[in-house]
Write a protein that holds these residues in place. Structure first.
Motif, PDB file in Angstrom:
ATOM      1  N   PRO A 286      53.779   8.625  49.762  1.00 26.49           N
ATOM      2  CA  PRO A 286      52.746   8.158  48.836  1.00 26.49           C
ATOM      3  C   PRO A 286      53.228   8.236  47.381  1.00 26.49           C
ATOM      4  CG  PRO A 286      51.862   9.758  50.387  1.00 26.49           C
ATOM      5  CD  PRO A 286      53.348   9.758  50.560  1.00 26.49           C
ATOM      6  N   ARG A 287      52.835   7.250  46.599  1.00 19.18           N
ATOM      7  CA  ARG A 287      53.249   7.157  45.203  1.00 19.18           C
ATOM      8  C   ARG A 287      52.923   8.435  44.433  1.00 19.18           C
ATOM      9  NH1 ARG A 287      50.995   5.954  40.358  1.00 19.18           N
ATOM     10  NH2 ARG A 287      52.308   4.830  38.876  1.00 19.18           N
ATOM     11  N   HIS A 288      51.704   8.934  44.594  1.00 13.94           N
ATOM     12  CA  HIS A 288      51.296  10.124  43.839  1.00 13.94           C
ATOM     13  C   HIS A 288      52.164  11.327  44.177  1.00 13.94           C
ATOM     14  CE1 HIS A 288      49.220  12.247  47.146  1.00 13.94           C
ATOM     15  NE2 HIS A 288      48.916  11.035  47.565  1.00 13.94           N
ATOM     16  N   LEU A 289      52.587  11.449  45.426  1.00 10.51           N
ATOM     17  CA  LEU A 289      53.441  12.561  45.835  1.00 10.51           C
ATOM     18  C   LEU A 289      54.832  12.427  45.208  1.00 10.51           C
ATOM     19  CD1 LEU A 289      53.896  15.078  47.544  1.00 10.51           C
ATOM     20  CD2 LEU A 289      54.531  13.569  49.442  1.00 10.51           C
ATOM     21  N   ILE A 290      55.375  11.227  45.214  1.00  6.03           N
ATOM     22  CA  ILE A 290      56.692  11.005  44.617  1.00  6.03           C
ATOM     23  C   ILE A 290      56.656  11.320  43.124  1.00  6.03           C
ATOM     24  CG2 ILE A 290      58.393   9.239  44.003  1.00  6.03           C
ATOM     25  CD1 ILE A 290      57.771   7.936  46.693  1.00  6.03           C
ATOM     26  N   LEU A 291      55.615  10.866  42.438  1.00  4.04           N
ATOM     27  CA  LEU A 291      55.506  11.125  40.999  1.00  4.04           C
ATOM     28  C   LEU A 291      55.379  12.627  40.719  1.00  4.04           C
ATOM     29  CD1 LEU A 291      53.200   8.171  39.907  1.00  4.04           C
ATOM     30  CD2 LEU A 291      55.696   8.360  39.694  1.00  4.04           C
ATOM     31  N   ALA A 292      54.576  13.321  41.520  1.00  7.20           N
ATOM     32  CA  ALA A 292      54.404  14.765  41.324  1.00  7.20           C
ATOM     33  C   ALA A 292      55.714  15.511  41.607  1.00  7.20           C
ATOM     34  CB  ALA A 292      53.287  15.287  42.230  1.00  7.20           C
ATOM     35  N   LEU A 293      56.367  15.177  42.691  1.00  7.29           N
ATOM     36  CA  LEU A 293      57.626  15.841  43.019  1.00  7.29           C
ATOM     37  C   LEU A 293      58.710  15.508  41.998  1.00  7.29           C
ATOM     38  CD1 LEU A 293      57.757  15.408  46.904  1.00  7.29           C
ATOM     39  CD2 LEU A 293      57.468  17.542  45.624  1.00  7.29           C
ATOM     40  N   GLY A 294      58.677  14.276  41.488  1.00  2.19           N
ATOM     41  CA  GLY A 294      59.673  13.859  40.509  1.00  2.19           C
ATOM     42  C   GLY A 294      59.616  14.674  39.231  1.00  2.19           C
ATOM     43  N   ARG A 295      58.435  15.131  38.874  1.00  5.63           N
ATOM     44  CA  ARG A 295      58.296  15.966  37.665  1.00  5.63           C
ATOM     45  C   ARG A 295      58.947  17.330  37.867  1.00  5.63           C
ATOM     46  NH1 ARG A 295      53.221  13.429  37.618  1.00  5.63           N
ATOM     47  NH2 ARG A 295      52.272  15.123  38.790  1.00  5.63           N
ATOM     48  N   ASP A 296      58.837  17.848  39.101  1.00  2.00           N
ATOM     49  CA  ASP A 296      59.335  19.199  39.382  1.00  2.00           C
ATOM     50  C   ASP A 296      60.740  19.216  39.985  1.00  2.00           C
ATOM     51  OD1 ASP A 296      56.844  20.091  38.534  1.00  2.00           O
ATOM     52  OD2 ASP A 296      56.015  20.062  40.567  1.00  2.00           O
ATOM     53  N   GLU A 297      61.161  18.120  40.550  1.00  2.00           N
ATOM     54  CA  GLU A 297      62.448  18.067  41.247  1.00  2.00           C
ATOM     55  C   GLU A 297      63.290  16.907  40.723  1.00  2.00           C
ATOM     56  OE1 GLU A 297      63.496  20.190  43.577  1.00  2.00           O
ATOM     57  OE2 GLU A 297      61.640  21.335  43.583  1.00  2.00           O
ATOM     58  N   PRO A 298      64.084  17.126  39.693  1.00  2.00           N
ATOM     59  CA  PRO A 298      64.910  16.044  39.151  1.00  2.00           C
ATOM     60  C   PRO A 298      65.862  15.440  40.193  1.00  2.00           C
ATOM     61  CG  PRO A 298      64.965  17.968  37.716  1.00  2.00           C
ATOM     62  CD  PRO A 298      64.214  18.360  38.950  1.00  2.00           C
ATOM     63  N   ALA A 299      66.276  16.231  41.155  1.00  2.00           N
ATOM     64  CA  ALA A 299      67.188  15.720  42.185  1.00  2.00           C
ATOM     65  C   ALA A 299      66.506  14.626  43.009  1.00  2.00           C
ATOM     66  CB  ALA A 299      67.661  16.852  43.098  1.00  2.00           C
ATOM     67  N   LEU A 300      65.198  14.743  43.239  1.00  2.00           N
ATOM     68  CA  LEU A 300      64.460  13.716  43.977  1.00  2.00           C
ATOM     69  C   LEU A 300      64.450  12.422  43.173  1.00  2.00           C
ATOM     70  CD1 LEU A 300      62.627  12.728  46.295  1.00  2.00           C
ATOM     71  CD2 LEU A 300      60.701  13.535  44.941  1.00  2.00           C
ATOM     72  N   GLN A 301      64.195  12.537  41.892  1.00  2.00           N
ATOM     73  CA  GLN A 301      64.190  11.353  41.036  1.00  2.00           C
ATOM     74  C   GLN A 301      65.562  10.672  41.064  1.00  2.00           C
ATOM     75  OE1 GLN A 301      61.586  12.067  38.102  1.00  2.00           O
ATOM     76  NE2 GLN A 301      61.238   9.906  37.881  1.00  2.00           N
ATOM     77  N   GLN A 302      66.609  11.469  41.022  1.00  2.00           N
ATOM     78  CA  GLN A 302      67.975  10.929  41.072  1.00  2.00           C
ATOM     79  C   GLN A 302      68.228  10.226  42.405  1.00  2.00           C
ATOM     80  OE1 GLN A 302      69.795  11.099  38.363  1.00  2.00           O
ATOM     81  NE2 GLN A 302      71.500  10.009  39.233  1.00  2.00           N
ATOM     82  N   GLU A 303      67.763  10.805  43.496  1.00  2.00           N
ATOM     83  CA  GLU A 303      67.939  10.190  44.817  1.00  2.00           C
ATOM     84  C   GLU A 303      67.183   8.873  44.906  1.00  2.00           C
ATOM     85  OE1 GLU A 303      69.065   9.393  48.722  1.00  2.00           O
ATOM     86  OE2 GLU A 303      69.936  10.771  47.259  1.00  2.00           O
TER      87      GLU A 303
END
Length: 180
Positions: free
Chosen positions: A60-77
């Protein structure tokens, strides 16, 4: 809105042109990210159709956005996978939408081999779907598949599978490159 990762199977993406023609614009397989439009809150551009049994992981979009704030590695992936999708789209245009029909079919078989299993077993699209992917007629796709079967590049395994003979495929691609 959600983004999906393909865990198993092959998904094709279709678009109808302004002239009303159906065009298959890309394929996605294991590990590919699909539905990236959701991250920008845009509607999905193409119709996604399962070509084989498919298993997806819904993000879900909201989960990705929330995790992206706390986990830069997820954003990079995610950025890495988005770039892979862009690279695949560019390769589709360069390799599958231009050039001689035989080379297009060979390039499609190479792509399907990458999406297939380790034994060279692939999903083989119907000839009209091949035409929609490659911008060639049904008849041309049929002739090319028959010729490649006779040349030992593929072995048809009805109804919708084939086995790629990798050395023959690579030799055929090299021969096409030499003729260019």
């Amino acid at each position: 809105f959600a983004v999906y990762t393909v865990r198993e199977g092959i998904v094709r993406f279709e678009r109808v042109t302004e002239g009303g023609h159906r065009r298959i614009v890309r394929l996605a397989g294991r590990g590919d990210l699909i539905g990236q439009e959701a991250l920008l809150q845009r509607p999905y551009r193409d119709e996604a159709i399962a070509c084989t049994a498919v298993q997806l992981c819904r993000l879900p979009r909201h989960l990705i956005l929330a995790l992206g704030r706390d986990e830069p590695a997820l954003q990079q992936e995610l950025m890495h996978r988005w770039q892979n999708a862009l690279d695949a789209a560019e390769a589709w245009v360069a390799d599958l939408a231009t050039g001689p029909a035989k080379r297009r079919v060979l390039q499609l078989l190479a792509l399907l081999d990458r999406l297939g299993d380790d034994e060279g077993l692939i999903w083989l699209p119907r000839r009209d779907d091949m035409g929609a992917m490659l911008g060639i007629t049904f008849e041309t796709a049929s002739r090319m598949v028959s010729a490649l079967r006779r040349e030992g590049v593929i072995e048809l395994l009805p109804p919708t599978a084939a086995r790629i003979h990798r050395p023959a495929l690579q030799a055929a691609l090299r021969a096409q490159d030499a003729d260019a």
